[in-house]
Write a protein that holds these residues in place. Structure first.
Motif, short mmCIF file in Angstrom:
data_model
loop_
_atom_site.label_atom_id
_atom_site.label_comp_id
_atom_site.label_asym_id
_atom_site.label_seq_id
_atom_site.Cartn_x
_atom_site.Cartn_y
_atom_site.Cartn_z
N TYR A 409 -81.97 -41.52 40.07
CA TYR A 409 -82.40 -42.07 38.77
C TYR A 409 -83.92 -42.04 38.61
CZ TYR A 409 -83.14 -46.44 41.41
OH TYR A 409 -83.54 -47.38 42.32
N ALA A 410 -84.67 -41.97 39.70
CA ALA A 410 -86.13 -41.90 39.58
C ALA A 410 -86.60 -40.46 39.42
CB ALA A 410 -86.78 -42.53 40.81
N GLU A 411 -85.99 -39.55 40.16
CA GLU A 411 -86.41 -38.15 40.09
C GLU A 411 -85.75 -37.40 38.94
OE1 GLU A 411 -88.71 -36.65 41.93
OE2 GLU A 411 -89.14 -38.60 42.87
N GLY A 412 -84.66 -37.96 38.41
CA GLY A 412 -83.99 -37.31 37.30
C GLY A 412 -83.16 -36.12 37.71
N THR A 413 -82.61 -36.13 38.92
CA THR A 413 -81.78 -35.02 39.39
C THR A 413 -80.35 -35.48 39.59
OG1 THR A 413 -82.31 -35.47 41.70
CG2 THR A 413 -83.72 -33.90 40.53
N GLN A 414 -79.44 -34.53 39.56
CA GLN A 414 -78.02 -34.81 39.70
C GLN A 414 -77.37 -33.62 40.40
OE1 GLN A 414 -76.19 -36.09 36.11
NE2 GLN A 414 -74.10 -35.79 36.84
N LEU A 415 -76.75 -33.84 41.55
CA LEU A 415 -76.17 -32.77 42.34
C LEU A 415 -74.70 -33.05 42.61
CD1 LEU A 415 -79.04 -32.31 44.94
CD2 LEU A 415 -78.53 -30.84 43.00
N PRO A 416 -73.84 -32.05 42.49
CA PRO A 416 -72.41 -32.29 42.70
C PRO A 416 -72.06 -32.34 44.18
CG PRO A 416 -72.78 -29.99 42.21
CD PRO A 416 -74.12 -30.66 42.10
N ILE A 417 -71.15 -33.23 44.53
CA ILE A 417 -70.60 -33.32 45.88
C ILE A 417 -69.12 -32.95 45.88
CG2 ILE A 417 -70.22 -34.81 47.88
CD1 ILE A 417 -73.14 -34.12 47.31
N VAL A 418 -68.36 -33.54 44.96
CA VAL A 418 -66.95 -33.21 44.81
C VAL A 418 -66.68 -33.02 43.32
CG1 VAL A 418 -64.56 -33.93 45.18
CG2 VAL A 418 -66.33 -34.63 46.81
N VAL A 419 -66.17 -31.86 42.95
CA VAL A 419 -65.89 -31.54 41.56
C VAL A 419 -64.42 -31.82 41.29
CG1 VAL A 419 -65.88 -29.75 39.80
CG2 VAL A 419 -67.71 -29.83 41.51
N ALA A 420 -64.16 -32.61 40.29
CA ALA A 420 -62.78 -32.93 39.94
C ALA A 420 -62.18 -31.78 39.13
CB ALA A 420 -62.72 -34.22 39.14
N GLU A 421 -60.87 -31.66 39.24
CA GLU A 421 -60.13 -30.69 38.44
C GLU A 421 -59.54 -31.40 37.23
OE1 GLU A 421 -57.27 -28.85 40.95
OE2 GLU A 421 -58.77 -27.96 42.30
N GLU A 422 -59.09 -30.61 36.26
CA GLU A 422 -58.47 -31.19 35.08
C GLU A 422 -57.30 -32.09 35.49
OE1 GLU A 422 -59.38 -31.20 32.04
OE2 GLU A 422 -61.01 -29.75 32.17
#
Length: 877
Positions: A409-422
């Motif tokens: 939240y300070a750096e403004g980054t967002q990285l995926p760890i587990v991607v959900a499926e539909e």
């Protein structure tokens, strides 16, 4: 800002997150953008759908809801490429549910809630319950904490957290101590329903890590949820205050032994969602910087998420700088990179279902996050909330797709760890990293930290400095008022001029579900929100407004300040008070229901308006010379030190203990006693001799209706009837000859079933509801009708849906006729009810009712005017 906007490409590239391999296998971390050297655990679940295809609603007030199709998964690294292990694989034959992940401070143990699959064809009470489970990383052992099936299924157990001593605090419907206390009332043991009566109340319990020594530590009539341990060792949790029309889910703290229950944050900040919509502080957890991390979301809905919010509860108790939701928002702030919409409309930045802080000195969070998506009108396929797709003629939200992300939240980054499926979501995740262990708060020891006699008797002490202290202000000072010092001086203020005379204490009555007792809900009477209550007794309020009294431990209590007649003079207490055995609970004074000055939080509430005795070694001014005070003492504290702790009393009894007879004569003693009643007593006969463990239970049919029917004949010296003051002689629709008539004052006090509601007696409806005035027409009672007038005083006629007049067969407008109502005599409290005006000195019915009868009616009204105050005394369906 470095928020990753190219989500579609990112989702494709990161979709290869490994299978259900061994969590120790590791992997090549060099290609990962962030290397995090500790495991994570998360819940993957299938979205639930109703029969009509709508998403199943998630309601935080229904914590026992079962949503099958979940699994607990672990990765040995917080990276997309790390392999996954399904920890709960193979446990059950069928779909189960998992939630409420939490970890030990050393990161070696994972604790969570899990419910086994539904048993086809079994009744609700035979279905599996939520249980607490524990996974040990070192031994790779997964086990249910409570081994015994019988004990494990005693209640619904959810939301566990580790205490510093290795025990587990959790929320449960088992209500162990409350159930045991029901035996004292000769009732079967059951778990009480919450105040909205939809499901059993969840309250806090603690147990050893092997499932032994289960103890209930909180006593609320509604839910206590999501406990978490603060750095100082206290337990922070969500408490649902749902008493008498209040509906707040705010943050409270409590010590691990159940003492020092205190408000913490947000009681008056319930509308801090987008555009000041209702929003709840869900899943609180302390961040490394000391603030509280919560998900701010609507209490119920199908979006499953909300905003990331940090609460500065160390410095604030409410969100706004000014009362009533005004001024600057200072107590909390969104820490999402972009604005999150929580009012149910589309949130372009997406929504967060859960968040867990990293403890590595960064501003990163492990979050469950769903992209904002809408359905393409032509294909029905989900599309991101870009201007293109939001400009469609009809914008339909797509199902959420919550994945697991590292969000800075300070750096403004967002990285995926587990991607959900539909059709699935990652509903929550935790990191199993070491962090600083919270402080250990040792259990108080009887005879050392606690009074052994109080512990043995199962009581605590309530100590109030002055009921005339309102939010740190002497409510009687200024504008010619006496003020507390003058009230404390009996030479200045005699007892009859002191407004607050007694403290009344009531307890909540547990309500069973229909499987235990299927009673008719009309038993609650006019206002179901007040529930049912027993009156435990009274204690005198000392001249300075102070109170110190022993109260029973381990039950929800409510207090009322009453006058000399036993009528409440301060607004109804809106939160349940609890004491543990041996606990001494201190309070400066009172506050109004709409006051936003911190009350009940010792580190934030204002200083007391009453300093107590100014010096030591002398009495309070003009009081008994033997009552020598110590500096700072209140009058109640002085009495307790000299004469011992006070117990609750059955009757409203006054004796002047304070006035120095050398100054003036003592005030006369008085008593308004149950024993003076000529109608059935609301107490057991044995309680007339010994009040210990007793309470008064008032039912309208058994205790109030007989007052209207009691014979009240006035005879002369020769025994001749002068006047019959029996209430129903005049207040009935039949005269002595049985002829129909208009009751005196348009008030019928008979016991016949009401024409308006057959579940209640006529008298109950006539006293507590507005009723139409009646007239005698052709031998029948009929309501008086008059033509309705609008707000401008114009006569109103019937119109059609277009507003055109409807004419009768003669072509004339048809008047709208309405009844002329008689305002109800009894309101929500004894003081302010017109009923008592008729019995005041000099009034038409002065002396018609005895003081004990007026007391009984007053306390029945003040606790809620219930039809019954014991569900086991009410008619069954």
């Amino acid at each position: 800002m470095k928020y990753m906007r190219a989500l579609p490409a990112l989702l494709v590239l990161s979709a290869c997150s490994g299978g259900s391999g061994d969590s120790s296998a590791g992997g090549d971390q060099a290609e990962d953008p962030v290397v995090v050297d500790y495991p994570i655990a998360f819940v993957r679940r299938q979205l639930g759908f109703e029969d009509d295809g709508a998403l199943v609603e998630d309601d935080i007030y229904s914590p026992a809801d079962f949503n099958p199709g979940a699994q607990l998964v672990m990765k040995d690294r917080a990276t997309p490429s790390a392999p996954e292990t399904v920890l709960t694989a193979g446990l059950f034959d069928g779909d189960y549910d998992v939630k409420d992940l939490n970890t030990s401070a050393d990161g070696q143990r994972l604790v969570f809630s899990m419910r086994a699959p539904e048993i086809e064809g079994a009744d609700d009470d035979e279905q599996p319950t939520w249980n607490i489970w524990l996974y040990d990383r070192e031994s790779r052992e997964l086990r249910r904490v409570i081994e015994s099936d019988l004990i494990a299924e005693e209640g619904q157990d959810i939301a566990p957290a580790f205490l510093p001593d290795g025990r587990i605090v959790f929320s449960s419907t088992r209500q162990r101590r409350s159930r045991a206390l029901l035996l004292d009332d000769n009732k079967p043991q059951f778990s009480s329903l919450s105040e909205n009566q939809r499901n059993e109340a969840f309250v806090l319990h603690a147990m050893e890590a092997d499932g032994s020594a289960i103890r209930q530590i909180s006593f609320n009539q509604s839910h206590d949820l999501h406990p978490t341990v603060l750095n100082d060792g206290r337990i922070l949790f969500n408490r649902w205050d749902n008493m008498g029309g209040v509906d707040n889910l705010s943050l409270y703290t409590i010590e691990p032994d159940g003492t020092d229950l205190a408000f913490n944050y947000g009681y008056h900040s319930q509308q801090t969602g987008t555009a000041q919509t209702d929003a709840a502080f869900v899943r609180p957890r302390q961040m490394p910087d000391g603030r509280l991390l919560i998900t701010l979301r609507a209490p119920a809905g199908t979006s499953y998420g909300g905003d990331l919010v940090a609460i500065d509860s160390a410095n604030h108790t409410e969100a706004y700088s000014l009362p009533e939701g005004e001024g600057e928002v200072v107590g909390q702030e969104s820490i999402a990179v972009e604005e999150v919409i929580t009012d149910g409309s589309l949130s372009p930045h997406g929504l967060f279902a859960a968040a867990w802080p990293f403890y590595d000195g960064t501003s990163r969070l492990l979050v469950s996050w769903s992209e904002c998506r809408v359905l393409e009108a032509e294909t029905g396929l989900p599309r991101p909330c870009t201007d293109e797709w939001l400009s469609q003629e009809e914008v339909v939200p797509a199902d959420p797709i919550y994945g697991l992300w590292i969000y800075d939240y300070a750096e403004g980054t967002q990285l995926p760890i587990v991607v959900a499926e539909e059709g699935e979501m990652i509903s929550e995740g935790v990191t199993l990293e070491p962090r600083t262990e919270p402080a250990y708060l040792p259990e108080p020891i009887a005879g050392v930290d606690l009074d052994s006699e109080l512990v043995q008797d199962g009581v605590g002490i309530l100590d109030i400095r002055s009921v005339y202290d309102f939010d740190g202000v002497d409510m009687l000072a200024g504008e010619g008022g006496a003020g507390i010092p003058n009230l404390a001086d009996p030479d200045i203020t005699p007892a009859e001029l002191r407004p607050a005379r007694f403290l009344r204490v009531a307890k909540a009555v547990g309500i069973p579900d229909d499987d235990i007792l299927d009673f008719d809900r009309s038993a609650f009477g006019r206002n179901r929100a007040h529930g049912m209550r027993d009156i435990l007794g009274y204690t005198p309020i000392q001249p300075d407004g102070s109170v110190r009294v022993k109260l029973p431990a381990d039950m929800p209590l409510a207090i009322s300040v009453v006058d000399a007649d036993g009528r409440r003079i301060v607004g109804r207490h809106r939160s349940w008070l609890q004491l543990r055995a041996g606990e001494v609970r201190t309070c400066n004074g009172c506050h109004t229901g709409d006051s936003e000055v911190p009350h009940g939080r010792p580190d934030k509430e204002p200083a007391s308006a009453w300093a107590g005795a100014p010096t030591s070694g002398v009495p309070f001014p003009n009081t008994e010379p033997a009552l020598v005070a110590e500096i700072g003492e209140t009058m109640a504290q002085l009495l307790a030190r000299i004469a011992g702790e006070t117990q609750l009393e059955r009757d409203i009894s006054f004796s002047d203990l304070w006035t120095d007879p050398a100054v003036r004569a003592k005030d006369p003693s008085s008593s308004i006693a149950y024993a003076d009643l000529q109608t059935p007593l609301p107490i057991a006969a044995t309680c007339l001799d010994d009040w210990a463990g007793c309470r008064s239970v008032i039912h309208y049919p058994q205790h109030i209706q007989p007052l209207w029917e009691r014979t009240r004949e006035v005879l002369d010296a020769g025994g001749n009837l002068i006047e019959d003051r029996t209430c129903t002689v005049c207040h009935s629709n039949r005269d002595a000859a049985g002829m129909l008539r208009i009751p005196a004052g348009q008030l019928d006090l008979t016991a016949a079933a009401s024409a308006a509601n057959a579940d209640w007696m006529t008298s109950y409806v006539e006293l507590l509801f507005d009723n139409p005035t009646e007239e005698l027409v052709d031998g029948a009672l009929s309501p008086i009708l008059v033509q309705e007038r609008d707000d401008n005083g114009n006569l109103v006629f019937e119109t059609d849906e277009d507003g055109n007049l409807i004419l009768d067969s003669d072509g004339n407008p048809i008047p709208v006729m309405v009844t002329v109502d008689v305002d109800r005599l009894m309101g929500d409290a004894a003081n302010g009810s017109r009923f008592f005006e008729m019995f005041a000195p000099g009034a038409a019915h002065a002396d018609y009712l005895d003081p004990a009868e007026l007391r009984l009616i007053s306390e029945w009204l003040d606790i809620g005017a219930q039809y019954y105050n014991d569900p086991f005394a009410a008619p069954v369906n």
